[in-house]
Design a protein around this motif. Structure first.
Motif: not given
Length: 379
Positions: A67-75, A95-98
């Motif tokens: 499996r692979a996680f989906v992460g996110l970065m926002t402003d 998402p599972q990582v921020m």
């Protein structure tokens, strides 16, 4: 857990049999190994003083094998989760990582930022940057060219690598080490990223730094955390995707004893990749170079597609996610959901959002994070 109740004596035996099945047989039927602990939810270990280790049985790895996680970065980062909610609605998957950033000039450790992320079921990843970010903001407001901005922001002698090595920031480092240690869950630390370029003060091509100092500075920071007894930090070494003028990675790698995940930054629509360039063309050569020095798990720590690429944006997204399984050691991808310089967000157009949602609907990305999970650091 719901327990069946049996009000009539005549059904008592059936109730016992059903309970026996629920506790002995059912837990092993049809369950994804990556959801065993995660099913308890992000609040399971989120209170101060709680243990990050399951009370029984081995810790479930994050992400589970295959499996692979989906992460996110926002402003807005952990200060405002509205962009996260919009992304989740568009992607059809939370998402599972921020990833969020903190600079050494202004950021003291603040536990609440990490807890806000963890309480929403995401593993925090700290982009920890030894510089004064206000210099960059001022340069951007002044109307300088990108090359001029890079020169201004990379010239911060108070943050030279030699000063980190000499211990000038050790008090600050220890304050963060004690803060991270106090958390009841793992935290990824992406320290001094994109070091193979010359646009940050910690690059060896900038700020009066010398060859070999990046590795020495990285190891020094890591050693301060180790001396403080920090065991829940996941160290993320994250170069930029290589191009013809980048510094070779072998001389910048601190070693497997000092790194847990290897990250890569790369965007379509910026820098060397303004013309259409596939995911494999951007990331493939860097992955090959990394594999010559390390076998640690790979993470795409920043990526995105510029909004002005038109139809190429949804096409690139689909192609990228088709490519990911070809790199079996790649355990996650963090999307740069920010309108900065260009609009990299999937929410900028319905077509981009649809392409992303279609891609992450694959069972490969059915991953849940919980505080008691053990980050996978081997391949």
């Amino acid at each position: 857990m719901l327990r069946p109740t049996v009000p009539r004596v005549g059904l008592a035996l059936a109730g016992v049999l059903l309970l026996g099945y629920a506790f002995v047989v059912a837990p092993g039927v049809g369950r994804d190994p990556g959801t065993e602990v995660a099913a308890r939810g992000p609040q399971a270990s989120a209170t101060p003083g709680a243990s990050a280790t399951p009370t029984t049985g081995p810790a479930v790895p994050f992400p589970p094998a295959g499996r692979a996680f989906v992460g996110l970065m926002t402003d807005a980062g952990p200060y405002d989760f509205a962009p996260v909610d919009r992304f989740t609605a568009a992607a059809g998957r939370a998402p599972q990582v921020m990833l969020f950033g903190a600079d050494w000039a202004s950021a003291a450790f603040d536990r609440s930022l990490f807890d806000r992320i963890a309480d929403r079921g995401m593993m925090p990843m700290l982009g920890w940057e030894p510089w004064d970010h206000a210099v960059d903001r001022a340069a951007r407001r002044s109307g300088l060219t990108p090359r001029q901005i890079d020169k201004v922001r990379s010239g911060q002698p108070q943050y030279r690598l030699a000063r980190i090595i000499a211990g000038d920031f050790d008090g600050y480092l220890r304050s963060w080490a004690e803060g991270v240690k106090s958390l009841d869950y793992p935290v990824a630390i992406r320290f001094a990223h994109e070091m193979n370029g010359g646009w940050y003060p910690w690059g060896e091509k900038a700020n009066g730094n010398r060859p070999g100092e990046y590795v020495r500075a990285w190891r020094h920071v890591h050693d301060v955390f180790s001396a403080a007894g920090v065991t829940n930090a996941v160290w993320v070494w994250s170069p930029n995707a290589r191009w013809n003028k980048s510094t070779g990675l072998a001389t910048l790698y601190p070693g497997d004893d000092y790194v847990d995940w290897v990250g890569i930054t790369g965007y379509f629509g910026h820098g060397a990749w303004t013309r259409y360039t596939s995911f494999d063309q951007i990331f493939g050569p860097t992955i090959a170079e990394i594999r010559a020095v390390s076998r640690k798990p790979l993470v795409v720590t920043e990526t995105g597609v510029a909004g002005d690429t038109g139809a190429d944006k949804p096409n690139w997204i689909r192609q990228a996610f088709r490519s990911l399984p070809r790199y079996p050691d790649l355990i996650g991808l963090i999307w740069f959901e920010v309108d900065k310089e260009k609009d990299w967000r999937i929410t900028d157009t319905p077509a981009a959002a649809a392409a992303f949602a279609e891609s992450v609907a694959d069972e490969r990305y059915e991953v849940t994070w919980s505080p008691s999970m053990r980050p996978r650091t081997g391949v």
